[in-house]
Structures are given as structure tokens and as C-alpha cells.
Design an enzyme around this catalytic site. Structure first.
Site, short mmCIF file in Angstrom:
data_model
loop_
_atom_site.label_atom_id
_atom_site.label_comp_id
_atom_site.label_asym_id
_atom_site.label_seq_id
_atom_site.Cartn_x
_atom_site.Cartn_y
_atom_site.Cartn_z
N HIS A 210 0.79 -1.24 0.00
CA HIS A 210 0.00 0.00 0.00
C HIS A 210 0.82 1.29 0.00
CE1 HIS A 210 0.84 -0.08 4.31
NE2 HIS A 210 0.44 1.17 4.38
C1 UD1 Z 1 -2.22 5.89 5.65
C2 UD1 Z 1 -0.92 6.36 6.32
C3 UD1 Z 1 0.10 5.24 6.27
C4 UD1 Z 1 -0.47 3.97 6.86
C5 UD1 Z 1 -1.79 3.61 6.20
C6 UD1 Z 1 -2.42 2.45 6.94
C7 UD1 Z 1 -0.26 8.74 6.17
C8 UD1 Z 1 0.65 9.69 5.50
N1 UD1 Z 1 -0.33 7.51 5.62
O1 UD1 Z 1 -1.93 5.62 4.29
O2 UD1 Z 1 1.23 5.61 7.01
O3 UD1 Z 1 0.45 2.92 6.64
O4 UD1 Z 1 -2.69 4.73 6.30
O5 UD1 Z 1 -3.26 1.71 6.10
O6 UD1 Z 1 -0.87 9.08 7.16
N2 UD1 Z 1 -9.10 5.30 0.92
C9 UD1 Z 1 -10.32 4.68 0.81
N3 UD1 Z 1 -11.05 4.49 1.97
C10 UD1 Z 1 -10.62 4.92 3.18
C11 UD1 Z 1 -9.39 5.57 3.26
C12 UD1 Z 1 -8.63 5.74 2.13
O7 UD1 Z 1 -10.74 4.29 -0.28
O8 UD1 Z 1 -11.35 4.70 4.19
C13 UD1 Z 1 -8.28 5.47 -0.32
C14 UD1 Z 1 -8.46 6.83 -0.95
O9 UD1 Z 1 -8.44 6.68 -2.34
C15 UD1 Z 1 -7.20 7.56 -0.52
C16 UD1 Z 1 -6.17 6.45 -0.43
O10 UD1 Z 1 -6.92 5.32 0.00
O11 UD1 Z 1 -6.83 8.56 -1.41
C17 UD1 Z 1 -5.07 6.72 0.54
O12 UD1 Z 1 -5.59 7.02 1.85
P1 UD1 Z 1 -4.73 7.88 2.90
O13 UD1 Z 1 -5.40 7.87 4.22
O14 UD1 Z 1 -4.39 9.19 2.32
O15 UD1 Z 1 -3.38 7.09 3.01
P2 UD1 Z 1 -3.07 5.54 3.22
O16 UD1 Z 1 -2.42 5.02 1.98
O17 UD1 Z 1 -4.26 4.83 3.73
N1 UDP Z 2 -4.56 -5.78 8.35
C1 UDP Z 2 -5.87 -6.27 8.37
N2 UDP Z 2 -6.48 -6.59 7.20
C2 UDP Z 2 -5.86 -6.49 6.00
C3 UDP Z 2 -4.52 -6.00 5.97
C4 UDP Z 2 -3.90 -5.65 7.16
O1 UDP Z 2 -6.46 -6.40 9.45
O2 UDP Z 2 -6.47 -6.81 4.97
C5 UDP Z 2 -3.91 -5.38 9.62
C6 UDP Z 2 -2.63 -6.11 9.96
O3 UDP Z 2 -2.89 -7.22 10.78
C7 UDP Z 2 -1.80 -5.05 10.67
C8 UDP Z 2 -2.34 -3.73 10.16
O4 UDP Z 2 -3.54 -4.02 9.46
O5 UDP Z 2 -2.01 -5.09 12.08
C9 UDP Z 2 -1.35 -3.06 9.27
O6 UDP Z 2 -1.95 -1.95 8.64
P1 UDP Z 2 -1.38 -1.30 7.33
O7 UDP Z 2 -0.54 -2.26 6.62
O8 UDP Z 2 -2.55 -0.71 6.63
O9 UDP Z 2 -0.54 -0.06 7.90
P2 UDP Z 2 0.97 0.11 8.41
O10 UDP Z 2 1.22 -0.87 9.49
O11 UDP Z 2 1.86 -0.08 7.22
O12 UDP Z 2 1.01 1.52 8.86
#
Ligand code: UD1
Ligand code: UDP
Length: 367
Positions: A210
Site C-alpha cells: 500500500h
Molecule cells: C495511511 C498512512 C500510512 C499507513 C496507512 C495504513 C499517512 C501519511 N499515511 O496511508 O502511514 O500505513 O494509512 O493503512 O498518514 N481510501 C479509501 N477508503 C478509506 C481511506 C482511504 O478508499 O477509508 C483510499 C483513498 O483513495 C485515498 C487512499 O486510500 O486517497 C489513501 O488514503 P490515505 O489515508 O491518504 O493514506 P493511506 O495510503 O491509507
Molecule cells: N490488516 C488487516 N487486514 C488487511 C490487511 C492488514 O487487518 O487486509 C492489519 C494487519 O494485521 C496489521 C495492520 O492491518 O495489524 C497493518 O496496517 P497497514 O498495513 O494498513 O498499515 P501500516 O502498518 O503499514 O502503517
């Protein structure tokens, strides 16, 4: 109990923050000396990235919700600051607690630093030393204003010391261990994910991707999914919405070993990870969980803020172009698979949340 005026304000906004703060919230629930409120910034808003985790982890609903949503880095952070500042002004907490490195954490750190409340940073001090990642900037800035920093590892303590941060530093491990140990058996009993996917333990690979570095670069993403699609074992990729959109936009035919799934709820994901032959990821939390559950991990990134997993030999950094070869090497050698396990306690033994709340009670509780 959550309450109208509270000693502690917990700020969270995304899936991993909900998972890792759940053990802390559970201990707070049992501590009569501390009242608390939960503010959800709304950075993750889809049920499959947010609400599902409150239900699976049996958490109280947030007391306050902002609607930060999916905007730019600046707008997410700025709107978070405004909302968190208003919450602090209205409810006057003694401390604001946030965990990790998302924009919710940066907002909480900056908003709190200009109030009388103390900022408490969990998972403090970890560093990739890669300032092109927004998360690294968030970590450094949050630690620079934290009054209390809970570092998960010795390396994190050293990083904080090298940066001469002003806050009090504690080293208690990572609450991911508490969450993982509490839920692995529950997941094994309740989750039907393996039978739903028609696979046997250790006969498949799980993958999650991601990071914008991978999803927003078509050549990298194409190389990753192509490598995952040409495996001997089935590969299941529960895809973050960012990733599914990016895969849809790729000019690539995927008709081999790779199956792209919707994001899984926590119990299904834990069960799928726990029984996997290996995991391919760019997630922070999953690098930790792989070490705890003793599943060999290949991390598709040029660096990691979890270097202890590399040092222990349970995680390897790989490039998209070498991912297929790395997986082949791994599966050709049982000794190599065995050598990539055996360090389940790099992040502690599961009492981190209790120890953190003891410090919070001592500092902010009413005796
Ligand atoms: C964010 C965090 C990242 C973390 C991740 C956990 C920052 C800078 N990034 O990244 O560190 O690892 O969360 O998963 O804070 N979207 C949806 N539904 C949602 C939320 C997001 O469809 O409920 C989609 C949207 O298209 C959005 C994209 O995901 O533009 C990215 O979402 P965003 O919250 O900006 O960043 P993450 O990649 O989720
Ligand atoms: N996770 C989950 N379902 C999924 C993918 C990840 O429950 O389909 C959980 C996983 O067990 C871990 C957390 O989400 O605890 C990690 O989140 P993510 O990878 O989105 O964020 P990051 O840790 O990179 O910030």
C-alpha cells in the site's frame, strides 16, 4: 470509561492505529484512576478500514469524529490540527496520546504542543532515515515535541537519544504484540478464511502492498503483481483501496497464482498471516506481526524502520525486480525458511499496554 471531561485524549485515524491502540484502550477501561476520550480523525472512513476493527477488537465507539478523509497531506494534517485543538479546548485533557507515524499523529503532536496538555507518543523513535516517506517526517516531528515517548526497541531509544528529544523516554516494546497474542487463538477459532479460500496451512503466500512508492509507480506495481502471479503456491493479496485502484489501472493480465481480495477484517487477516508459508509486504505493522507469528517476511522496500527484523534474519528487503527470485530461493531451501523464524519477541512479550498505562496513571491519574 470514556467521559465528557477526560484525563487522556486518544487520537487515532487509520487501521493500524486502531489495532495497536486497542490494547491500551482495554487497559484504560479497567483503570478507575484514568478517564479517557477517543477522537477518530476520519482519515480511514470505509467500514473495512475502520468500523470493522472497532467491532472485531470490541472497542468503544469514538467520542468525537473529524472527517479528514482522503485529501492532500497538508489538508489532512491541517484539518486534523484544527479538530484536535477544538477537542482539547473543550475537554481539557491532561495528555493526548497518539501512536505511530500517520498524519493523525502529526496533527495530534502539533495541536497538543501549543496547549497545556502533554503529548504522549507511542511507537516513538523508529526511523527509516528516508525523508521521502511522509511517515518518516511525521515520526521525527512528533518525537521532537513529545513530552513522553514510548519507544518499542533499544534502537528506537538510541535514535531518540541521538536526536536529543526533550521528552521522557520509556522502553516497553510494542502493543502490536499484545494485540497479536490476544487475538491469534480467537482468530483460529472464529475465522473461516482458510476454508473460504480453499487452502491448507503453509500452502499459500499472503501479500499486502500500500505504500505510494509501490502503488503510484506503475512499473514497480506491475513488477510486484507479475511476480506474485507467477508463483507455485497461491498468493492472496487483501488490497488497500489505494492498491486495488492502482492495479485496476495497470495494463497487465493476472490469470496465474495471484488473487486480489478486498481488505480483510482483523481476525481473518491474522489467521491468514499466521498460517502462511511466507508474507510479502510493504506494511510497517505486518513486518512486526510476521516476526511475532514466525512467518518469513519479504519487504518490498529499499529501507525499513524495523531494522531489528532484518538483523534477526526474519525479514529481507527486496526490490520488485528481484521478488520472484527471492521467493524461489526461499521455497527451494527449508533451512532458509526455518532460519527466517524464531524471534517472536523482538517487540516484547505482550505486556506493553499495561506498562504504558501504569506510567499514564502515575503521571495523569486521580488517585
Ligand atoms: C495511511 C498512512 C500510512 C499507513 C496507512 C495504513 C499517512 C501519511 N499515511 O496511508 O502511514 O500505513 O494509512 O493503512 O498518514 N481510501 C479509501 N477508503 C478509506 C481511506 C482511504 O478508499 O477509508 C483510499 C483513498 O483513495 C485515498 C487512499 O486510500 O486517497 C489513501 O488514503 P490515505 O489515508 O491518504 O493514506 P493511506 O495510503 O491509507
Ligand atoms: N490488516 C488487516 N487486514 C488487511 C490487511 C492488514 O487487518 O487486509 C492489519 C494487519 O494485521 C496489521 C495492520 O492491518 O495489524 C497493518 O496496517 P497497514 O498495513 O494498513 O498499515 P501500516 O502498518 O503499514 O502503517
Amino acid at each position: 470509561m470514556t467521559s465528557d471531561s477526560a484525563d487522556i485524549l486518544i487520537v487515532l485515524g487509520t487501521r493500524p492505529e486502531i489495532i495497536k491502540l486497542a490494547p491500551v484502550i482495554r487497559v484504560l477501561e479497567r483503570d478507575p484512576s484514568l478517564s479517557y476520550r477517543i477522537l477518530h480523525t476520519g482519515q480511514h472512513y470505509d467500514d473495512e478500514l475502520s468500523g470493522a476493527f472497532f467491532r472485531d477488537l470490541d472497542l468503544p465507539k469514538p467520542d468525537e469524529r473529524l472527517e479528514i478523509g482522503s485529501t492532500t497531506q497538508g489538508q489532512q494534517t491541517a484539518n486534523g490540527i484544527v479538530g484536535i485543538e477544538a477537542e482539547i479546548t473543550e475537554h481539557d485533557p491532561s495528555a493526548v496520546v497518539a501512536l505511530g507515524d500517520t498524519n493523525a499523529v502529526l496533527s495530534a503532536a502539533l495541536a497538543t504542543s501549543k496547549t497545556n496538555a502533554d503529548f504522549v507518543h507511542l511507537e516513538a523513535g523508529i526511523r527509516s532515515f528516508d525523508r521521502t516517506m511522509p511517515e518518516e517526517v511525521n515520526r521525527v516531528l512528533a518525537d521532537a515535541v513529545a513530552d513522553i515517548a514510548f519507544a518499542p526497541t533499544e534502537t528506537a531509544v538510541e535514535n531518540l537519544s541521538n536526536e536529543a528529544v526533550p521528552g521522557r523516554v520509556y522502553h516497553f516494546g510494542n502493543t502490536i504484540v499484545d494485540a497479536c497474542l490476544k487475538h491469534t487463538d480467537i482468530a483460529a477459532k472464529r475465522s473461516d478464511v482458510l476454508s473460504d479460500l480453499q487452502v491448507a496451512p503453509r500452502e499459500y503466500i499472503v501479500a499486502t502492498i500500500h505504500r505510494p512508492h509501490n502503488t503510484d509507480a506503475a512499473d514497480r506495481l506491475k513488477a510486484i503483481v507479475t511476480a506474485l502471479d507467477t508463483q507455485e503456491f497461491p498468493v492472496f493479496l487483501p488490497a488497500h483501496p489505494r492498491t486495488s485502484k492502482a492495479i485496476t489501472g495497470l495494463e497487465v493480465t493476472l490469470d496465474g497464482s495471484l488473487t486480489v481480495l478486498d481488505p480483510l477484517d482483523y481476525l481473518d487477516f491474522l489467521q491468514l498471516l499466521d498460517k502462511a508459508r511466507a508474507v510479502v509486504t510493504d506494511s510497517g505493522g505486518i513486518q512486526e506481526e510476521a516476526s511475532i507469528l514466525e512467518v518469513p517476511c519479504l519487504t518490498v522496500r529499499p529501507n525499513t524502520e524495523r531494522p531489528e527484523t532484518i538483523d534477526a534474519g526474519v525479514n529481507e528487503l527486496v526490490e520488485p525486480s528481484t521478488l520472484a527470485a527471492s521467493l524461489s530461493d526461499l521455497f527451494a531451501d527449508d533451512d532458509k525458511i526455518a532460519s527466517m523464524t524464531g524471534h517472536p519477541d523482538l517487540y516484547g512479550t505482550g505486556e506493553t499496554a499495561t506498562r504504558i498505562v501504569e506510567v499514564l496513571a502515575e503521571r495523569f491519574g486521580s488517585k
